[in-house]
Design a protein around this motif. Sequence first.
Motif, PDB file in Angstrom:
ATOM      1  N   ALA A 145      90.826 -61.932 -49.673  1.00  0.00           N
ATOM      2  CA  ALA A 145      89.505 -61.017 -49.764  1.00  0.00           C
ATOM      3  C   ALA A 145      89.733 -60.462 -51.211  1.00  0.00           C
ATOM      4  O   ALA A 145      88.425 -60.347 -51.667  1.00  0.00           O
ATOM      5  CB  ALA A 145      89.772 -60.139 -48.717  1.00  0.00           C
ATOM      6  N   ALA A 146      90.637 -60.102 -51.766  1.00  0.00           N
ATOM      7  CA  ALA A 146      90.586 -59.672 -53.119  1.00  0.00           C
ATOM      8  C   ALA A 146      90.120 -60.603 -53.944  1.00  0.00           C
ATOM      9  O   ALA A 146      89.355 -60.509 -54.990  1.00  0.00           O
ATOM     10  CB  ALA A 146      91.817 -58.989 -53.512  1.00  0.00           C
ATOM     11  N   MET A 147      90.796 -61.915 -53.935  1.00  0.00           N
ATOM     12  CA  MET A 147      90.288 -63.051 -54.680  1.00  0.00           C
ATOM     13  C   MET A 147      88.918 -63.174 -54.568  1.00  0.00           C
ATOM     14  O   MET A 147      88.211 -63.537 -55.584  1.00  0.00           O
ATOM     15  CB  MET A 147      91.002 -64.374 -54.347  1.00  0.00           C
ATOM     16  CG  MET A 147      92.604 -64.244 -54.542  1.00  0.00           C
ATOM     17  SD  MET A 147      93.410 -65.562 -53.886  1.00  0.00           S
ATOM     18  CE  MET A 147      92.847 -67.201 -54.587  1.00  0.00           C
ATOM     19  N   THR A 148      88.263 -63.175 -53.559  1.00  0.00           N
ATOM     20  CA  THR A 148      86.763 -63.448 -53.453  1.00  0.00           C
ATOM     21  C   THR A 148      85.866 -62.289 -53.910  1.00  0.00           C
ATOM     22  O   THR A 148      85.188 -62.671 -54.537  1.00  0.00           O
ATOM     23  CB  THR A 148      86.579 -63.492 -51.784  1.00  0.00           C
ATOM     24  OG1 THR A 148      87.301 -64.592 -51.167  1.00  0.00           O
ATOM     25  CG2 THR A 148      84.865 -63.672 -51.481  1.00  0.00           C
ATOM     26  N   ALA A 149      86.251 -61.077 -53.658  1.00  0.00           N
ATOM     27  CA  ALA A 149      85.562 -60.005 -54.627  1.00  0.00           C
ATOM     28  C   ALA A 149      85.920 -60.023 -55.720  1.00  0.00           C
ATOM     29  O   ALA A 149      84.813 -59.485 -56.596  1.00  0.00           O
ATOM     30  CB  ALA A 149      86.068 -58.631 -53.766  1.00  0.00           C
ATOM     31  N   MET A 150      86.966 -60.362 -56.259  1.00  0.00           N
ATOM     32  CA  MET A 150      87.140 -60.223 -57.747  1.00  0.00           C
ATOM     33  C   MET A 150      87.026 -61.591 -58.437  1.00  0.00           C
ATOM     34  O   MET A 150      87.547 -61.650 -59.795  1.00  0.00           O
ATOM     35  CB  MET A 150      88.525 -59.528 -58.029  1.00  0.00           C
ATOM     36  CG  MET A 150      88.613 -58.244 -57.275  1.00  0.00           C
ATOM     37  SD  MET A 150      90.105 -57.507 -57.316  1.00  0.00           S
ATOM     38  CE  MET A 150      90.452 -57.299 -58.962  1.00  0.00           C
ATOM     39  N   SER A 151      86.489 -62.662 -58.071  1.00  0.00           N
ATOM     40  CA  SER A 151      86.576 -63.857 -58.655  1.00  0.00           C
ATOM     41  C   SER A 151      86.058 -63.743 -59.914  1.00  0.00           C
ATOM     42  O   SER A 151      86.290 -64.531 -60.854  1.00  0.00           O
ATOM     43  CB  SER A 151      85.775 -64.920 -57.770  1.00  0.00           C
ATOM     44  OG  SER A 151      84.367 -64.651 -57.523  1.00  0.00           O
ATOM     45  N   GLY A 152      84.723 -63.048 -60.039  1.00  0.00           N
ATOM     46  CA  GLY A 152      84.089 -62.915 -61.522  1.00  0.00           C
ATOM     47  C   GLY A 152      85.037 -62.531 -62.533  1.00  0.00           C
ATOM     48  O   GLY A 152      84.801 -62.967 -63.914  1.00  0.00           O
ATOM     49  N   ASP A 153      86.222 -61.684 -62.164  1.00  0.00           N
ATOM     50  CA  ASP A 153      87.244 -61.325 -63.363  1.00  0.00           C
ATOM     51  C   ASP A 153      87.757 -62.218 -63.858  1.00  0.00           C
ATOM     52  O   ASP A 153      88.427 -62.149 -65.002  1.00  0.00           O
ATOM     53  CB  ASP A 153      88.089 -60.223 -62.696  1.00  0.00           C
ATOM     54  CG  ASP A 153      87.296 -58.947 -62.362  1.00  0.00           C
ATOM     55  OD1 ASP A 153      86.258 -58.866 -62.455  1.00  0.00           O
ATOM     56  OD2 ASP A 153      88.150 -58.238 -61.995  1.00  0.00           O
ATOM     57  N   LEU A 182      90.080 -72.151 -54.081  1.00  0.00           N
ATOM     58  CA  LEU A 182      89.285 -71.868 -55.389  1.00  0.00           C
ATOM     59  C   LEU A 182      87.826 -72.145 -55.014  1.00  0.00           C
ATOM     60  O   LEU A 182      87.193 -71.131 -55.448  1.00  0.00           O
ATOM     61  CB  LEU A 182      89.557 -72.920 -56.533  1.00  0.00           C
ATOM     62  CG  LEU A 182      90.872 -73.084 -56.967  1.00  0.00           C
ATOM     63  CD1 LEU A 182      90.811 -74.199 -58.389  1.00  0.00           C
ATOM     64  CD2 LEU A 182      91.135 -71.713 -57.846  1.00  0.00           C
ATOM     65  N   VAL A 183      87.432 -73.002 -54.268  1.00  0.00           N
ATOM     66  CA  VAL A 183      86.121 -73.120 -53.780  1.00  0.00           C
ATOM     67  C   VAL A 183      85.579 -71.874 -52.806  1.00  0.00           C
ATOM     68  O   VAL A 183      84.524 -71.450 -52.954  1.00  0.00           O
ATOM     69  CB  VAL A 183      85.465 -74.378 -53.205  1.00  0.00           C
ATOM     70  CG1 VAL A 183      84.226 -74.455 -52.506  1.00  0.00           C
ATOM     71  CG2 VAL A 183      85.860 -75.662 -54.079  1.00  0.00           C
ATOM     72  N   ASP A 184      86.512 -71.691 -51.602  1.00  0.00           N
ATOM     73  CA  ASP A 184      86.336 -70.539 -50.723  1.00  0.00           C
ATOM     74  C   ASP A 184      86.158 -69.237 -51.297  1.00  0.00           C
ATOM     75  O   ASP A 184      85.365 -68.598 -50.686  1.00  0.00           O
ATOM     76  CB  ASP A 184      87.207 -70.911 -49.562  1.00  0.00           C
ATOM     77  CG  ASP A 184      87.161 -72.214 -48.832  1.00  0.00           C
ATOM     78  OD1 ASP A 184      86.168 -72.844 -48.866  1.00  0.00           O
ATOM     79  OD2 ASP A 184      88.127 -72.445 -48.127  1.00  0.00           O
ATOM     80  N   THR A 185      86.935 -69.018 -52.183  1.00  0.00           N
ATOM     81  CA  THR A 185      86.937 -67.706 -52.986  1.00  0.00           C
ATOM     82  C   THR A 185      85.933 -67.418 -53.972  1.00  0.00           C
ATOM     83  O   THR A 185      85.836 -66.421 -54.494  1.00  0.00           O
ATOM     84  CB  THR A 185      88.416 -67.423 -53.112  1.00  0.00           C
ATOM     85  OG1 THR A 185      88.745 -68.437 -54.359  1.00  0.00           O
ATOM     86  CG2 THR A 185      89.495 -67.318 -52.228  1.00  0.00           C
ATOM     87  N   GLY A 186      85.326 -68.606 -54.395  1.00  0.00           N
ATOM     88  CA  GLY A 186      84.345 -68.532 -55.543  1.00  0.00           C
ATOM     89  C   GLY A 186      85.003 -68.543 -56.945  1.00  0.00           C
ATOM     90  O   GLY A 186      84.316 -68.561 -57.836  1.00  0.00           O
ATOM     91  N   LEU A 187      86.211 -68.939 -57.015  1.00  0.00           N
ATOM     92  CA  LEU A 187      87.126 -68.921 -58.533  1.00  0.00           C
ATOM     93  C   LEU A 187      86.451 -70.325 -58.902  1.00  0.00           C
ATOM     94  O   LEU A 187      86.291 -70.311 -60.309  1.00  0.00           O
ATOM     95  CB  LEU A 187      88.407 -68.893 -58.161  1.00  0.00           C
ATOM     96  CG  LEU A 187      89.006 -67.591 -57.718  1.00  0.00           C
ATOM     97  CD1 LEU A 187      90.543 -67.882 -57.232  1.00  0.00           C
ATOM     98  CD2 LEU A 187      89.078 -66.676 -59.006  1.00  0.00           C
TER      99      LEU A 187
END
Length: 474
Positions: free
Chosen positions: A191-199, A228-233
């Motif tokens: 969840a944190a990876m998804t929310a913070m992927s833009g960082d 990587l794809v599922d979290t937006g990274l």
Amino acid sequence: MSDRIATAVPSVPPVADELGRAFADAGFELHLVGGSVRDALLGRAAWEDLDFATSARPEQTLELLERLGTTTWTTGAAFGTIGAMFQGERVEVTTFRADQYDRVSRNPIVAYGDTLEDDLRRRDFTVNAMAVSVPEHVFSDPFDGRGDLARRVLRTPATPEESFADDPLRMLRAARFAAQLEFEVDADVRAAMTAMSGDLSRITAERVRDEFVKLMGAADPVLGLRLLVDTGLAEVFLPELPALKMQIDEHAQHKDVYEHTLTVVRNAVALEDGAPDVVLRIAALLHDIGKPDTKGMGTDGRVTFHHHELAGARMAKRRLRELKFPKEQITAIAHLIALHLRFYGYGRGEWTDSAVRRYVTDAGDELARLHKLTRSDVTTRNKRKAARLAADYDALEERIARIEEEEDLARVRPDLDGNEIMRLLGVPPGRVVGEAWQHLKEIRLDRGPLSRDEAEAELWRWAKERGVLPDAGE
């Protein structure tokens, strides 16, 4: 295996104890830490990497190691790390860390800690936050990394938000470890990876590239790629990959080009005959990225992607340059992508020996990889079609081998070299010689080896037609 991990204490190599005694005699703590402890518990490696954490400051570590008569290097000294060869083993000793980040810049502000637990808390995942003291062999696991190993799950010692805000590259590392260890990622971490992927955009291209390469070299890179794809990274550094999700495969045999691509990556991994071939794997990953930009509709109503291999090669070059890949790897990957469709049509009996020569010559040093990429790209669920394509490629490889017995396909050259061309035409070095050489090479590719007389006749014919020598051959 999980029961064994939950109770095991890793055995320690003698060289670590010897170094530990030297640090203890000098009044410092020394602990084996990180991935080496994790892998020892998993039984994956026999202490291939010896990483230590110590209460000594870097200058004290350097002085002590030099006093022990070891070869040392200080390339990591700014981050508290001193490297050395100790009793024939490569070791790295790092002062306890309590890094501070301004959460804007791309690098940590190094601050030294005073306790082992503080050092372990700043590490990326609990499975990397275990330590064994030397020479005492006291096992330290304040964040239950051993339990997470047994459960095969990735968690962070601190909260995921705190950990990823400190160093966003840890999100990419989570995907890499998922692929490398074949572990699940904890729901809070995901969840944190998804929310913070833009960082992740705060991180330099070189650091992102290095983690991505490690991911692609892992046991099952597809596990990491999906994450990587599922979290937006992936959108941050490789947007061409998620862009494939909505593109329908023209064979209508897969959910979408994205799923086809992941299957091709797994197929390529299965065809490797040694160490992971990251160039092949990345070529497999990117081989269809030109499809979104070339999507069209044929007169029969079927989706088409004409020349997507050429568009994909250009896109791959651009993306890999942005990620600072070495030039030779960029060239190889783009070349494989551009050629990956060349084989189709061979089974219809349209290929002459000339076409086979050109296939081999155009592939050059990448022929072995091209064989694997082309085979990997066959993902049809139609067993009859898959068997036919495999048989066709078997036949092509056999034909290449047959022709190679007669000719050196790896080094196709004209039957006359530049010096002979200059002597026969009576011309100096320059454009004419290069054009004549290229013409003779084309003849060589079309017809195979020529006799000396045939080659000279072709040269005179070309020279006369080009007006290089109006009376040539007369």
